[in-house]
Design a protein around this motif. Structure first.
Motif, PDB file in Angstrom:
ATOM      1  N   GLU A  16       0.828  -1.213   0.000  1.00  0.00           N
ATOM      2  CA  GLU A  16       0.000   0.000   0.000  1.00  0.00           C
ATOM      3  C   GLU A  16       0.857   1.255   0.000  1.00  0.00           C
ATOM      4  O   GLU A  16       1.904   1.314   0.633  1.00  0.00           O
ATOM      5  N   ASP A  70      -9.171   1.479  -0.839  1.00  0.00           N
ATOM      6  CA  ASP A  70      -9.609   1.855   0.509  1.00  0.00           C
ATOM      7  C   ASP A  70     -10.803   2.793   0.464  1.00  0.00           C
ATOM      8  O   ASP A  70     -10.985   3.562  -0.490  1.00  0.00           O
ATOM      9  N   SER A 108     -11.654  -2.308   0.634  1.00  0.00           N
ATOM     10  CA  SER A 108     -11.068  -2.405   1.975  1.00  0.00           C
ATOM     11  C   SER A 108     -11.701  -1.371   2.892  1.00  0.00           C
ATOM     12  O   SER A 108     -11.652  -0.165   2.623  1.00  0.00           O
ATOM     13  N   ASN A 162      -2.606  -2.310  -3.165  1.00  0.00           N
ATOM     14  CA  ASN A 162      -3.529  -1.441  -2.435  1.00  0.00           C
ATOM     15  C   ASN A 162      -3.192   0.002  -2.843  1.00  0.00           C
ATOM     16  O   ASN A 162      -2.234   0.588  -2.339  1.00  0.00           O
ATOM     17  N   THR A 185      -2.912   9.210   2.672  1.00  0.00           N
ATOM     18  CA  THR A 185      -3.723   9.177   3.886  1.00  0.00           C
ATOM     19  C   THR A 185      -4.336  10.540   4.217  1.00  0.00           C
ATOM     20  O   THR A 185      -3.625  11.512   4.477  1.00  0.00           O
ATOM     21  N   GLY A 187      -9.394  -4.105   5.988  1.00  0.00           N
ATOM     22  CA  GLY A 187      -7.992  -3.850   5.685  1.00  0.00           C
ATOM     23  C   GLY A 187      -7.196  -3.306   6.849  1.00  0.00           C
ATOM     24  O   GLY A 187      -5.959  -3.359   6.825  1.00  0.00           O
ATOM     25  N   ASN A 237      -3.572   4.301   0.818  1.00  0.00           N
ATOM     26  CA  ASN A 237      -4.136   4.155   2.153  1.00  0.00           C
ATOM     27  C   ASN A 237      -5.081   5.302   2.482  1.00  0.00           C
ATOM     28  O   ASN A 237      -4.748   6.472   2.270  1.00  0.00           O
ATOM     29  N   GLU A 238      -6.284   4.960   2.946  1.00  0.00           N
ATOM     30  CA  GLU A 238      -7.260   5.934   3.462  1.00  0.00           C
ATOM     31  C   GLU A 238      -7.227   7.228   2.634  1.00  0.00           C
ATOM     32  O   GLU A 238      -6.909   8.300   3.142  1.00  0.00           O
ATOM     33  N   HIS A 251     -11.686   0.109   6.854  1.00  0.00           N
ATOM     34  CA  HIS A 251     -10.893   0.174   8.075  1.00  0.00           C
ATOM     35  C   HIS A 251     -11.847   0.387   9.245  1.00  0.00           C
ATOM     36  O   HIS A 251     -12.660   1.314   9.231  1.00  0.00           O
ATOM     37  N   GLY A 303     -10.678   5.947   5.890  1.00  0.00           N
ATOM     38  CA  GLY A 303     -10.837   4.502   5.721  1.00  0.00           C
ATOM     39  C   GLY A 303     -12.099   3.928   6.308  1.00  0.00           C
ATOM     40  O   GLY A 303     -12.411   2.758   6.056  1.00  0.00           O
TER      41      GLY A 303
END
Length: 472
Positions: free
Chosen positions: A114, A193, A224, A154, A119, A254, A157-158, A226, A198
């Motif tokens: 990822e 994500d 995914s 991935n 993020t 995830g 991320n977020e 979170h 997330g």
């Protein structure tokens, strides 16, 4: 993983809407690696694969290469590896990523790679877009091509925080990122994500996942979610995951933890429900957390002999990694071949407002059914409360459609419900399943929630009857 804003549970209920249904058979061009079919992930040998693993913060601790072997030794079949694009943190270049892939393969782990610099995009000032993350993947493409059997990408991320204006772009931006990777020769399974750090409390991913899936020319995208403080009740966990399963859209948890500064996630339900539904999960995180969430370390100072309480829970607890992980068959694991996969016509859209008909199911005991009901008052205020009911199938026969009844003795009156539909006459309450909560696999559970009024006393019902049989 990052601090997130807690939402009100009542607002979550009001936001519940329809998830479209889309089913596809993976294209032949994706057959060299992982594929998706009917909402399930299959490895290159055609065996269904359920992720059980943890995240490892490689980009911040690049010298901790022994962590791959240690994670495997504790039973994991997957490791989610934190990489950086060079925008917020020092770039993990092609050579480093190639070494990470080799470490995964040497330790018989599936690598979920990822890009972390996305993020909180739109809220975190230094975060970069998904398009920038695609630039990164293209720059290290030579480390990944040919590794489709072992690597899942991935994208970011977020990738969005809680800024409504940028969250609104999640569907288009995510679909475009997937299409751009495909146009540039990536045949890997792609993981995307959710926004809202997330946690998807706006249900943006949930309600638009089918659109993103359809945009992938290979129909080989996994979603995914979170789960931290937003998912602090069983009803929320079960509702979210069951909607994806019902829509035949692939979903994994995830990231999740056993505690968080934005609320206390229900890790027991997360692990039990993913096990019952054969959904993957990846806990956060192996070691090296800071910023006030050090309690999310699974081991102390990267030492596998020093498991923390969170580490003990996720590796050795009920529905934990040791008990549920199966090594990917591409490494010679003993997974049984999965049934043949065929194209399925899309099902009608499902709405929690339109319950499925109740279908009688005879359970194992004619007097006391093989079921357990847990009734919880999640929150209470003058004149009102929020309730949650969890139905566990403790028998060996799957339930397909249900009706649950109970009696109130203090004048409580339900006025809103999600995860089911209700009728109430006086104190007598009857709840029938929503389409996505109809199946309860053997050993599995579903939950529903509701808002109700009360006055003076709010006693818990003393007994529950499921499909004509008493539940413990």
């Amino acid at each position: 993983m990052r601090l997130r804003s807690q939402i009100t549970l009542a607002a979550t209920a009001v936001l519940a809407v329809v998830v479209s249904v889309l089913v596809a058979v993976p294209s032949a061009s994706a057959a060299a690696g992982f594929t998706v079919s009917n909402g399930r992930l299959y490895d290159a040998n055609g065996n269904e694969f359920v992720m059980r693993g943890v995240s490892h913060a490689h980009t911040w601790y690049p010298s901790q290469t022994g962590s791959f072997a240690n994670i495997k030794a504790l039973g994991a079949n997957t490791v989610r590896v934190v990489l950086a694009t060079g925008d917020q943190w020092a770039k993990n270049d092609t050579a480093d990523v190639a070494n990470v892939v080799s470490l995964c393969k040497a330790n018989r782990l599936i690598c979920v790679l990822e890009a972390h610099d996305t993020t909180g995009y739109g809220e975190a000032g230094a975060a970069v877009s998904l398009d920038r993350a695609v630039d990164y993947w293209l720059s290290i493409k030579s480390a990944l091509v040919g590794q489709e059997k072992y690597v899942i990408v991935n994208i970011g991320n977020e990738p969005y925080g809680n800024n409504a204006a940028t969250v609104a772009n999640w569907t288009t931006d995510t679909a475009n990122a997937v299409k751009r990777l495909r146009a540039n020769g990536f045949e890997h399974t792609i993981m995307v994500d959710a926004p809202n750090w997330g946690q998807d409390w706006t249900f943006t991913m949930r309600d638009n996942a089918a659109t993103v899936f359809a945009a992938d020319p290979q129909k080989n995208t996994v979603f995914s979610i979170h789960m931290y403080g937003v998912f602090d009740t069983a009803a929320e966990v079960d509702d979210y995951l069951n909607r994806f399963v019902a829509a035949k859209l692939p979903i994994v948890v995830g990231e999740f933890g056993f505690n968080h500064s934005d609320g206390n996630p229900d890790e027991d339900t997360i692990m039990a429900t993913t096990t019952a539904l054969k959904i993957g999960y990846l806990g956060w995180s192996w070691s090296g957390n800071g910023g006030g969430v050090e309690y999310l370390d699974m081991v102390t100072n990267f030492n596998p002999a020093q498991l923390t309480s969170w580490g003990e829970r996720i590796f050795n607890g009920a529905n934990g990694i040791r008990a549920t992980a199966k090594e990917a068959s591409v490494y010679g694991g003993t997974a049984s071949p999965s049934p043949s996969r065929t194209s399925v016509s899309p099902s009608p859209s499902r709405s929690s407002a339109s319950p499925s008909p109740s279908r009688s199911v005879t359970m194992s005991d004619p007097v006391l059914g093989a079921c357990k009901v847990t009734y919880t008052v999640v929150g209470q205020w003058p004149g009102g409360f929020q309730g949650e009911v969890r139905i566990a199938n403790t028998g060996t026969v799957a339930v397909s459609g249900w009706k649950l009844t109970w009696n109130y003795i203090n004048g409580q009156a339900i006025n809103q419900m999600w995860g089911g539909s209700y009728t109430q006459t006086g104190g007598a309450v009857a709840v029938t399943n929503a389409a996505y909560t109809a199946p309860i696999p053997a050993g599995g559970a579903v939950s529903f929630g509701f808002l109700s009024s009360w006055n003076g006393t709010n006693a818990t019902p003393s007994s529950f009857i499921l499909n004509g049989q008493w539940c413990s």
